[in-house]
Write an enzyme that holds these catalytic residues in place. Structure first.
Site, PDB file in Angstrom:
ATOM      1  N   SER A  12      12.642  -1.226 -54.674  1.00 42.40           N
ATOM      2  CA  SER A  12      13.220  -0.235 -55.586  1.00 42.40           C
ATOM      3  C   SER A  12      13.850  -0.959 -56.761  1.00 42.40           C
ATOM      4  O   SER A  12      14.774  -1.762 -56.585  1.00 42.40           O
ATOM      5  CB  SER A  12      14.293   0.588 -54.868  1.00 42.40           C
ATOM      6  N   HIS A  37       8.831   1.067 -56.408  1.00 39.09           N
ATOM      7  CA  HIS A  37       9.562   2.317 -56.175  1.00 39.09           C
ATOM      8  C   HIS A  37      10.503   2.552 -57.357  1.00 39.09           C
ATOM      9  O   HIS A  37      11.314   1.689 -57.694  1.00 39.09           O
ATOM     10  CB  HIS A  37      10.329   2.217 -54.856  1.00 39.09           C
ATOM     11  N   ASP A  39      13.261   4.972 -59.032  1.00 34.37           N
ATOM     12  CA  ASP A  39      14.252   6.010 -58.713  1.00 34.37           C
ATOM     13  C   ASP A  39      14.747   6.727 -59.963  1.00 34.37           C
ATOM     14  O   ASP A  39      15.362   6.118 -60.834  1.00 34.37           O
ATOM     15  CB  ASP A  39      15.449   5.371 -58.006  1.00 34.37           C
ATOM     16  N   MET A  41      17.228   9.542 -61.359  1.00 35.41           N
ATOM     17  CA  MET A  41      18.427  10.328 -61.029  1.00 35.41           C
ATOM     18  C   MET A  41      18.948  11.009 -62.284  1.00 35.41           C
ATOM     19  O   MET A  41      18.896  10.447 -63.372  1.00 35.41           O
ATOM     20  CB  MET A  41      19.515   9.421 -60.462  1.00 35.41           C
ATOM     21  N   HIS A  70      10.248   8.423 -57.394  1.00 35.40           N
ATOM     22  CA  HIS A  70      11.092   9.224 -56.508  1.00 35.40           C
ATOM     23  C   HIS A  70      12.025  10.051 -57.386  1.00 35.40           C
ATOM     24  O   HIS A  70      12.987   9.523 -57.941  1.00 35.40           O
ATOM     25  CB  HIS A  70      11.876   8.272 -55.578  1.00 35.40           C
ATOM     26  N   MET A  72      14.871  12.392 -58.121  1.00 33.86           N
ATOM     27  CA  MET A  72      16.108  13.001 -57.629  1.00 33.86           C
ATOM     28  C   MET A  72      16.653  13.816 -58.791  1.00 33.86           C
ATOM     29  O   MET A  72      17.673  13.475 -59.402  1.00 33.86           O
ATOM     30  CB  MET A  72      17.096  11.909 -57.184  1.00 33.86           C
ATOM     31  N   MET A 141      14.841   9.870 -46.393  1.00 30.85           N
ATOM     32  CA  MET A 141      16.015   9.133 -46.869  1.00 30.85           C
ATOM     33  C   MET A 141      16.838   8.692 -45.667  1.00 30.85           C
ATOM     34  O   MET A 141      17.186   9.511 -44.812  1.00 30.85           O
ATOM     35  CB  MET A 141      16.888  10.021 -47.768  1.00 30.85           C
ATOM     36  N   ASP A 179      13.597   5.176 -47.067  1.00 22.90           N
ATOM     37  CA  ASP A 179      14.320   4.711 -48.252  1.00 22.90           C
ATOM     38  C   ASP A 179      15.828   4.700 -48.008  1.00 22.90           C
ATOM     39  O   ASP A 179      16.425   5.742 -47.770  1.00 22.90           O
ATOM     40  CB  ASP A 179      13.980   5.676 -49.408  1.00 22.90           C
TER      41      ASP A 179
END
Ligand code: DX5
Ligand code: ZN
Length: 224
Positions: A12, A37, A39, A41, A70, A72, A141, A179
């Site tokens: 990540s 990966h 992320d 957010m 991913h 979020m 998660m 994760d």
């Protein structure tokens, strides 16, 4: 005897040096990463703010491996085509963040990407019931989303085993990714529970030599 599953290590980049991201992703792939990966957010669905499609587009030419986005974020749909255009290969989202889960999965596929659903530690698995045929990835998660460097929540092991059963029953080729809080010390246990894809942020980017960590993780996986 069962054949050894294909294990994938997905660093990540949340824990990478953002000032040198191109170099970081190149180095981690040279060190043996199978997937990047990524992320995302939004300071709304989760209490943190990270990177978006422009950064995905910027790192895309640096690596050949799949980029695993991913999300979020809430809402989800608006941003999906932007990530597809930015070169994402897999896009996953949290079912609570989409009003129409089936539609979002379809949208991801229509944009040419693989689609995944992500489950927080306390999110029940019933969301899977009617969409297994539309999934390429299930991401569990093992921490609450929002930050790197948290501790693995052991209850996740039962959930991994439950999802492994569902995937096997479905007969479909669905990746089972985990994760949060994955390290050399616990990766074998996570694999034994049934995972095949392992996200690791701080465990890899927190160390000077990425290859040493990834090699040690693979050694653990070979024993799992
Ligand atoms: C957390 C992110 C993770 C995070 C994992 O919300 O989804 O991908 O980077 O970091 P570590 O491996 O440090 O727990
Ligand atoms: Zn993640």
């Amino acid at each position: 005897m069962n054949a050894m599953p294909t294990y994938r290590i997905a660093p990540s980049i949340l824990s990478a040096d953002f000032a040198r991201l191109g170099e970081e992703v190149r180095n981690v792939v040279i060190a043996g990463a199978d997937i990047i990966h990524f992320d995302v957010m939004d300071n709304h669905y989760v209490p943190n703010l990270t990177i978006g499609p422009l950064v995905c587009e910027a790192i895309r030419p640096h690596v050949q491996v799949p980029i695993d986005v991913h999300l979020m974020v809430k809402p989800v749909d608006r941003i999906v085509p932007d990530f597809a255009k930015a070169g994402a290969n897999i896009i996953s989202f949290h079912p609570e963040a989409s009003e129409h889960v089936d539609r979002t999965l379809q949208l991801i596929h229509d944009n040419g990407c693989k689609a995944g659903l992500v489950f927080n530690p306390a999110t029940p698995l019933h969301y899977l019931e009617h969409v297994m045929d539309k999934l390429d990835l299930i991401l569990l998660m093992s921490v609450n989303p929002g930050f790197g460097g948290q501790s693995f929540i052991p209850e996740t092991l039962k959930k991994i085993a439950a999802v492994r059963k569902l995937i096997d029953q479905s007969g479909r080729d669905i990746m089972l990714e985990v994760d949060g809080g994955i390290k050399i010390e616990n990766i074998a246990q996570v694999a034994r529970a049934g995972a095949d894809t392992f996200v690791a942020g701080s465990a890899i980017f927190g160390k000077a030599d990425y290859k040493t960590v990834i090699d040690a993780m693979r050694e653990e996986l070979a024993k799992a």
